[in-house]
Design a protein around this motif. Structure first.
Motif, mmCIF file in Angstrom:
data_model
loop_
_atom_site.group_PDB
_atom_site.id
_atom_site.type_symbol
_atom_site.label_atom_id
_atom_site.label_comp_id
_atom_site.label_asym_id
_atom_site.label_seq_id
_atom_site.Cartn_x
_atom_site.Cartn_y
_atom_site.Cartn_z
ATOM 1 N N PHE A 49 1.358 8.738 -4.486
ATOM 2 C CA PHE A 49 -0.006 8.246 -4.305
ATOM 3 C C PHE A 49 -0.575 7.860 -5.665
ATOM 4 O O PHE A 49 -0.538 8.660 -6.609
ATOM 5 N N ASP A 50 -1.129 6.657 -5.780
ATOM 6 C CA ASP A 50 -1.935 6.345 -6.956
ATOM 7 C C ASP A 50 -3.078 7.342 -7.058
ATOM 8 O O ASP A 50 -3.551 7.873 -6.033
ATOM 9 N N ASP A 51 -3.585 7.545 -8.274
ATOM 10 C CA ASP A 51 -4.682 8.510 -8.406
ATOM 11 C C ASP A 51 -6.017 7.927 -7.963
ATOM 12 O O ASP A 51 -7.039 8.630 -8.004
ATOM 13 N N ASP A 52 -6.027 6.671 -7.507
ATOM 14 C CA ASP A 52 -7.244 6.148 -6.890
ATOM 15 C C ASP A 52 -7.027 5.795 -5.419
ATOM 16 O O ASP A 52 -7.676 4.889 -4.878
ATOM 17 N N ILE A 53 -6.156 6.551 -4.776
ATOM 18 C CA ILE A 53 -6.143 6.547 -3.302
ATOM 19 C C ILE A 53 -7.313 7.426 -2.859
ATOM 20 O O ILE A 53 -7.394 8.602 -3.218
ATOM 21 N N VAL A 54 -8.222 6.857 -2.092
ATOM 22 C CA VAL A 54 -9.477 7.557 -1.802
ATOM 23 C C VAL A 54 -9.671 7.838 -0.309
ATOM 24 O O VAL A 54 -10.754 8.273 0.104
ATOM 25 N N TYR A 55 -8.635 7.603 0.463
ATOM 26 C CA TYR A 55 -8.688 7.947 1.896
ATOM 27 C C TYR A 55 -7.267 8.059 2.408
ATOM 28 O O TYR A 55 -6.406 7.232 2.062
ATOM 29 N N ILE A 56 -7.011 9.082 3.215
ATOM 30 C CA ILE A 56 -5.733 9.246 3.910
ATOM 31 C C ILE A 56 -6.048 9.605 5.358
ATOM 32 O O ILE A 56 -6.648 10.654 5.630
ATOM 33 N N HIS A 57 -5.677 8.756 6.283
ATOM 34 C CA HIS A 57 -5.872 9.055 7.706
ATOM 35 C C HIS A 57 -5.122 10.333 8.068
ATOM 36 O O HIS A 57 -4.068 10.631 7.493
ATOM 37 N N GLU A 58 -5.653 11.065 9.019
ATOM 38 C CA GLU A 58 -5.080 12.382 9.345
ATOM 39 C C GLU A 58 -3.648 12.315 9.865
ATOM 40 O O GLU A 58 -2.910 13.303 9.787
ATOM 41 N N ASP A 59 -3.210 11.171 10.375
ATOM 42 C CA ASP A 59 -1.836 11.034 10.848
ATOM 43 C C ASP A 59 -0.934 10.296 9.863
ATOM 44 O O ASP A 59 0.258 10.100 10.130
ATOM 45 N N ALA A 60 -1.484 9.864 8.726
ATOM 46 C CA ALA A 60 -0.741 8.967 7.848
ATOM 47 C C ALA A 60 0.501 9.618 7.267
ATOM 48 O O ALA A 60 1.587 9.031 7.276
ATOM 49 N N ILE A 61 0.383 10.830 6.749
ATOM 50 C CA ILE A 61 1.534 11.443 6.093
ATOM 51 C C ILE A 61 2.620 11.765 7.105
ATOM 52 O O ILE A 61 3.810 11.516 6.854
ATOM 53 N N ILE A 111 -2.384 4.655 7.561
ATOM 54 C CA ILE A 111 -3.417 4.002 6.759
ATOM 55 C C ILE A 111 -3.921 4.936 5.655
ATOM 56 O O ILE A 111 -4.347 6.059 5.905
ATOM 57 N N VAL A 112 -3.849 4.415 4.434
ATOM 58 C CA VAL A 112 -4.492 5.033 3.274
ATOM 59 C C VAL A 112 -5.289 3.925 2.587
ATOM 60 O O VAL A 112 -5.087 2.740 2.859
ATOM 61 N N SER A 113 -6.195 4.314 1.693
ATOM 62 C CA SER A 113 -7.017 3.309 1.037
ATOM 63 C C SER A 113 -6.936 3.439 -0.477
ATOM 64 O O SER A 113 -7.122 4.517 -1.034
ATOM 65 N N ARG A 161 -15.409 -2.009 3.200
ATOM 66 C CA ARG A 161 -16.506 -1.750 4.135
ATOM 67 C C ARG A 161 -16.013 -1.802 5.575
ATOM 68 O O ARG A 161 -16.477 -1.028 6.428
ATOM 69 N N LEU A 162 -15.073 -2.691 5.861
ATOM 70 C CA LEU A 162 -14.486 -2.736 7.198
ATOM 71 C C LEU A 162 -13.810 -1.418 7.531
ATOM 72 O O LEU A 162 -14.035 -0.839 8.610
ATOM 73 N N LEU A 163 -12.979 -0.915 6.624
ATOM 74 C CA LEU A 163 -12.304 0.359 6.868
ATOM 75 C C LEU A 163 -13.298 1.506 6.953
ATOM 76 O O LEU A 163 -13.216 2.344 7.867
ATOM 77 N N LEU A 164 -14.247 1.565 6.018
ATOM 78 C CA LEU A 164 -15.222 2.662 6.021
ATOM 79 C C LEU A 164 -16.016 2.705 7.317
ATOM 80 O O LEU A 164 -16.275 3.789 7.865
ATOM 81 N N TRP A 180 -4.662 0.084 2.332
ATOM 82 C CA TRP A 180 -5.816 -0.810 2.303
ATOM 83 C C TRP A 180 -6.095 -1.189 0.853
ATOM 84 O O TRP A 180 -6.054 -0.350 -0.046
ATOM 85 N N ASN A 181 -6.396 -2.454 0.635
ATOM 86 C CA ASN A 181 -6.552 -3.038 -0.698
ATOM 87 C C ASN A 181 -5.211 -3.060 -1.423
ATOM 88 O O ASN A 181 -5.028 -2.502 -2.509
ATOM 89 N N ASN A 182 -4.274 -3.742 -0.817
ATOM 90 C CA ASN A 182 -2.962 -4.089 -1.354
ATOM 91 C C ASN A 182 -2.716 -5.499 -0.844
ATOM 92 O O ASN A 182 -2.791 -5.741 0.365
ATOM 93 N N ALA A 183 -2.447 -6.438 -1.734
ATOM 94 C CA ALA A 183 -2.466 -7.846 -1.342
ATOM 95 C C ALA A 183 -1.499 -8.167 -0.213
ATOM 96 O O ALA A 183 -1.859 -8.849 0.757
#
Length: 286
Positions: free
Chosen positions: A103-115, A257-259, A179-182, A136-139
């Motif tokens: 994980f990058d140190d600026d991953i700021v959300y991890i969905h509860e099923d993601a891992i 999904i992670v952000s 904002r869409l994800l949030l 999310w926010n990866n080109a």
């Protein structure tokens, strides 16, 4: 453990402001029995990052599942960008019974099923060098998301390139997709953003490595020595070099999904909004 495998979540660590959000999600998944250990691979400067370093040591003292990892003996810091030094971390990732989650140190959300979903797909697809989360926010993820209809093209059309001018460098695009994800997280409807299929990534395609799963068996048997990446830049090795060596594509999975907060060209615009405050508020409610 998951499916008989240890799970270690690790991060090239440097920034307290965003890692303080990420650690709350990792703590949640440790307490749920999904993650066994959390490693912070220190990628900090001794001068100017004293608070960041102190925060890592605070976590190390607070949690028995948290571990500080430093640069291995016998290697020296590379000049230039700090990410040149993160490839050395794989010399610690040699256990064939472990799935390593980066994980990058600026991953700021991890969905509860993601891992869970990420680890399961990693075990189902041993041929891939890396199995990537829907970051999310990866080109390139944004390009797939637009093809699947979960990211509006009205935000700006993204091409399938790692450093696409819209998906990687455009700050307003990043604000719009965050904002869409949030909004979906706050409404409890994140699953509506799943792509419900997995996508092979053509060997040799550079891909931002903000979040992926790999296995210790890969690194233990490398020809230049256990955990020794050649070339040693981790993004190039995982997404360009090694897939070309094996002829096997990496895989992007659609239901993990992670952000990722921001790339540096986006930073001025994104940091001028309430995006990080909204992510922090979600983490504080865990």
């Amino acid at each position: 453990m998951l499916h008989g495998k240890n799970v270690i979540a690790w991060t090239p660590y440097g920034r307290r402001d965003t890692y303080s959000i990420l650690i709350q999600y990792l703590k949640r998944d440790v307490e749920r029995g999904i993650v066994d250990e959390v490693w912070a691979y220190m990628n900090t400067d001794p001068i100017g990052q004293e608070d960041d370093i102190a925060y890592a040591h605070q976590l190390d003292a607070q949690y028995d599942w948290f571990r500080i990892v430093t640069m291995p003996d016998g290697v020296s810091r590379r000049p230039g960008p700090k990410q040149r030094n993160t490839g050395f971390a794989y010399r610690y990732m040699l256990d064939p019974n472990t799935v390593y989650l980066r994980f990058d140190d600026d991953i700021v959300y991890i969905h509860e099923d993601a891992i869970t979903n990420l680890v399961e797909k990693r075990l189902e697809m041993p041929h891939a060098t890396a199995v990537f989360a829907t970051t999310w926010n990866n080109a390139i993820v944004s390009w797939f998301g637009q093809q699947a209809g979960v990211i509006p093209k009205e935000f700006g059309e993204v091409g399938p390139f790692c450093m696409d001018p819209m998906g990687w460098a455009n700050g307003q695009f990043a604000v719009d997709i965050h904002r869409l994800l949030l909004d979906h997280v706050e409404k409890g409807t994140v699953e509506e953003l799943y792509m419900y299929q997995d996508f092979p990534i053509r060997p040799g395609t550079q891909f931002s490595v903000s979040c992926f799963a790999s296995q210790g068996s890969l690194y233990a048997s490398l020809p230049h020595g256990p955990g020794v990446l050649v070339p040693d830049e981790e993004e190039h090795w995982h997404t360009v070099h090694q897939p070309q060596v094996t002829g096997q594509p990496n895989i992007l999975i659609g239901n993990a999904i992670v952000s990722h907060y921001t790339f540096f060209p986006q930073r001025g615009i994104v940091c001028g909004t309430d995006i990080l405050d909204r992510y922090r508020a979600l983490a504080d409610r865990l």
